[in-house]
Design a protein around this motif. Structure first.
Motif, short mmCIF file in Angstrom:
data_model
loop_
_atom_site.label_atom_id
_atom_site.label_comp_id
_atom_site.label_asym_id
_atom_site.label_seq_id
_atom_site.Cartn_x
_atom_site.Cartn_y
_atom_site.Cartn_z
N LEU A 398 10.39 11.08 -5.82
CA LEU A 398 9.88 9.74 -5.53
C LEU A 398 8.53 9.86 -4.84
O LEU A 398 8.42 10.48 -3.79
CB LEU A 398 10.86 8.98 -4.63
N THR A 399 7.51 9.28 -5.44
CA THR A 399 6.17 9.28 -4.85
C THR A 399 5.72 7.85 -4.66
O THR A 399 5.67 7.07 -5.62
CB THR A 399 5.17 10.01 -5.77
N LEU A 400 5.42 7.50 -3.43
CA LEU A 400 4.98 6.15 -3.11
C LEU A 400 3.51 6.20 -2.72
O LEU A 400 3.17 6.69 -1.64
CB LEU A 400 5.79 5.58 -1.95
N SER A 401 2.64 5.70 -3.60
CA SER A 401 1.22 5.75 -3.29
C SER A 401 0.53 4.42 -3.51
O SER A 401 -0.68 4.34 -3.52
CB SER A 401 0.53 6.83 -4.14
N GLY A 402 1.30 3.38 -3.71
CA GLY A 402 0.71 2.06 -3.89
C GLY A 402 0.10 1.56 -2.59
O GLY A 402 0.51 1.95 -1.49
N LYS A 403 -0.88 0.68 -2.71
CA LYS A 403 -1.48 0.10 -1.50
C LYS A 403 -0.48 -0.78 -0.77
O LYS A 403 -0.49 -0.88 0.45
CB LYS A 403 -2.74 -0.68 -1.88
N HIS A 404 0.38 -1.44 -1.52
CA HIS A 404 1.39 -2.33 -0.94
C HIS A 404 2.71 -1.99 -1.63
O HIS A 404 2.88 -2.27 -2.82
CB HIS A 404 1.00 -3.79 -1.19
N VAL A 405 3.63 -1.38 -0.89
CA VAL A 405 4.89 -0.90 -1.46
C VAL A 405 6.06 -1.62 -0.79
O VAL A 405 6.14 -1.69 0.43
CB VAL A 405 5.06 0.62 -1.28
N GLU A 406 6.97 -2.15 -1.60
CA GLU A 406 8.19 -2.76 -1.09
C GLU A 406 9.39 -2.20 -1.85
O GLU A 406 9.38 -2.14 -3.08
CB GLU A 406 8.16 -4.28 -1.25
N ILE A 407 10.42 -1.83 -1.10
CA ILE A 407 11.68 -1.37 -1.69
C ILE A 407 12.81 -2.19 -1.07
O ILE A 407 12.97 -2.21 0.15
CB ILE A 407 11.92 0.13 -1.42
N HIS A 408 13.56 -2.87 -1.90
CA HIS A 408 14.64 -3.74 -1.43
C HIS A 408 15.95 -3.38 -2.14
O HIS A 408 15.98 -3.19 -3.36
CB HIS A 408 14.32 -5.21 -1.72
#
Length: 679
Positions: A398-408
């Protein structure tokens, strides 16, 4: 002959073609002539075709594409920029009299007049403003997100007014002001930055409302199906397979996909692929380049699916993917101008997903044995499940590189692999809510570096034997609350610890760690990683609040030794309230948990540490310690609340303000004795 069309529809309307079997000459073709030989098509739909249904047909072994749709790229003319004199472009906008006002320097005007009463324009019935042959607008300019003004003139070039449109959208001639003969164009743009730009006022004959239903296209040399200019195109219940692979005589040629939507740039719009089966296509199953509005619904894909180029609005729903997915949706080339790449109710198995531009939303999707890389402007993961189990891989799950990241409301079950996270450039915002991260034989990873981080109501559970940790940075503010961490080390940092960079000091508490539960059942020698050790480590935060957390160390009949399960590196200010650390021993042994408050962390540098203020109140220990180190005492300026016992402050501070506690003058008191104040 280097090209052919076996069954061709040109400029026809309201037609059904049913039950046709079309076979090309791929295996018997003469390839000796100097050519790519990629233009031998089976069923070809061209130009002003409208409302055509191709039903239950088969097209195979063509030297090019089994099913082909194409526009003719006609134009009323072009506008060429010249850096010396401007060419067909001028600085300024068109005023109410229809003249160019060069004081409007934020605008660019196409000063050339285009005649919309030509036979070509009358035949087609519309025009549109486009870029060059590949859709580009040229250096220093991008009009994908810029409204253009269309200015109307009569036969005497008297001004009739203007309307705004978007590039590549049809401007219908019968809707123009009565008497219109000529048009010109203007738009916001930097005239001085333009360099040789070439634009067209297009009048392309474009197929529209073309449907392939129940068709079978296979063993074609180039593509199963292609769209080279078309709108409202549908493929439904089709079998698209084994295209561009080597046969006995001939090899395949590029692009080599099941379906390719490409030439025509954003004149390709509203492409629907529904309930189709893709398999055994050489390079991939589906690719689109700079297309507006693509929907993939209820299909089965075996190989690569690629939403490519500066496209608009991609939707995938109810599909089964067995191959990689790549995608982005950024029509202007600028991330913040991106449109949406949306996946709903999809199942993705045994592959990699990389969505790296524009705005991506994943909702109700299941990723099995799949690595997920999320980037671009915004990334939202809602009610998804990811299971990653790949032995010996170096790919992050899992790579999170977005400027705005949401995980629900999502589950990430990372059983094995190199890591579940990767470090990338600092971004703006991370929100994790009501989600679960389960890790097995993986070393953990870095969720990312952001300006603001919120992690709440989530679980981070590690069950494997390998050391596991996660590092998350927040340079401006952070809130981590109501989470459970079990045998999962978490690094909570304000800035870059390698370069001793702190979070921004705003003069008030910006980072909170509260109402969390930390459970530790493993020995520290397995779980020490980098500077902070097992459990929770917090540092490089000028003003920090740590409150109402519970730490439980459970030995399960095996001695865990001395565990520092929370370590706080204090900077300017720490509020430390209502925390509990409890060591739960199932047998008599030397297991002991400790919360450690230490001085400001610095890595290999002489950078000074600030004086610290600590508010310490109502913290409890059960078979455990809360340790204020001697180094912290040397940094301490003021402490209020429940001061640590003398045993936890082994030496008197040499500077700053402090309160003296547990001062005992009579070292051998006698019961009933009354101290008179003498020494």
């Amino acid at each position: 002959m280097t090209g052919y069309e076996i069954l061709t529809c040109i400029d026809i309307k309201n037609t059904i073609i049913e039950g046709a079997t079309v076979k090309g000459d791929r295996e018997t073709h003469d390839y000796s002539i100097n050519s790519t030989h990629e233009w031998g098509h089976g069923i070809s739909i061209k130009n002003l075709c409208y409302n055509i249904l191709i039903r239950n047909c088969e097209s195979f072994e063509c030297t090019g594409d089994g099913l082909a749709i194409s526009a003719d790229f006609s134009a009323l003319g072009g506008a060429q920029h010249n850096k010396t004199n401007g060419g067909h472009f001028s600085k300024g906008d068109i005023n109410a009299n229809g003249n160019i006002d060069n004081t409007q320097i934020q605008y660019v005007t196409v000063n050339k007049f285009f005649d919309i009463t030509t036979p070509l324009a009358k035949e087609i019935g519309y025009i549109f403003y486009s870029g060059d042959g590949y859709g580009g607008y040229g250096s220093g300019l991008n009009l994908n997100k810029v409204p253009i003004k269309v200015h109307f003139y009569d036969s005497n070039q008297t001004y009739l007014g203007n309307r705004s449109y978007r590039t590549y959208e049809y401007i219908y001639i019968d809707a123009m002001p009565l008497g219109t003969k000529f048009v010109r164009f203007s738009f916001l743009g930097n005239f001085d930055a333009m360099d040789g730009n070439l634009h067209y006022v297009s009048c392309a004959k474009t197929p529209q409302y073309i449907t392939f239903r129940g068709c079978n296209t296979h063993k074609n040399r180039r593509l199963g199906a292609s769209v080279m200019g078309g709108r409202f195109i549908t493929y439904e219940n089709c079998e698209i397979h084994n295209n561009s692979n080597k046969l006995i005589v001939s090899k395949g040629c590029n692009p080599g996909y099941g379906i390719d939507v490409e030439d025509g740039y954003m004149n390709n719009q509203r492409i629907l692929i529904r309930s189709c089966n893709f398999h055994d296509n050489r390079a991939g199953d589906f690719i689109c380049v700079s297309t507006r509005g693509v929907t993939l619904e209820n299909n089965k894909f075996e190989k690569l699916v690629y939403f490519n180029g500066q496209g608009d609005d991609y939707l995938s729903q109810g599909n089964l993917y067995h191959g990689p997915i790549r995608g982005k949706s950024i029509t202007s080339g600028v991330e913040k101008d991106g449109t949406f790449c949306t996946f709903k109710n999809d199942s993705i198995f045994g592959t990699q997903v990389g969505l790296d531009g524009g705005n991506t939303t994943l909702e109700n999707c299941v990723f099995t044995k799949t690595a997920l890389q999320l980037g671009g402007e915004t990334v939202k993961v809602i009610n998804c499940k990811l299971t990653y189990e790949q032995e010996g891989t170096t790919i992050s799950a899992l790579t999170l590189s977005g400027k705005h990241v949401e995980i629900h409301d999502s589950l990430f079950d990372i059983r094995s692999g190199n890591a579940y996270g990767a470090f990338l450039a600092p971004n703006d915002y991370l929100l994790i809510s009501n989600s679960q991260f389960f890790t097995g034989e993986t070393v953990g990873g870095i969720l990312g570096s952001f300006k603001e981080v919120i992690i709440k109501d989530s679980e981070f559970i590690h069950t494997g034997a390998k050391a596991n940790y996660t590092r998350v940075y927040a340079t401006e503010q952070m809130r981590i609350e109501h989470n459970t961490f079990k045998n999962h080390s978490f690094r909570i940092l304000g800035g870059d610890y390698l370069n001793n960079i702190l979070a921004v000091d705003k003069g008030y508490i910006t980072h909170y760690f509260k109402n969390n539960k930390i459970i530790w059942t493993r020995s520290s020698n397995t779980y020490v990683h980098e500077l902070l050790g097992p459990g929770i480590g917090i540092g490089l935060i000028p003003r920090l609040g740590v409150s109402d957390n519970r730490l439980e160390i459970i030995d399960q009949n095996v001695s865990l030794g001395s565990l520092y399960t929370m370590r706080i590196f204090v900077e300017n200010h720490l509020t430390f309230l209502n925390n509990i650390i409890a060591t739960i021993k199932t047998s008599e042994n030397n297991t002991k948990g400790t919360i450690t408050l230490d001085y400001a962390y610095r890595s290999g540098t002489a950078v000074s540490r600030p004086k610290a203020t600590i508010i310490n109140q109502n913290n409890a220990k059960i078979n455990s310690d809360i340790l204020f180190t001697a180094n912290l005492n040397n940094q301490l300026e003021k402490m209020s609340g429940n001061n640590p016992l003398a045993s936890f402050a082994p030496s008197q501070p040499t500077s700053g303000t402090y309160e003296l506690g547990e001062l005992i003058y009579n070292s051998t008191p006698v019961a009933g004795d009354i101290w008179d104040g003498s020494v």
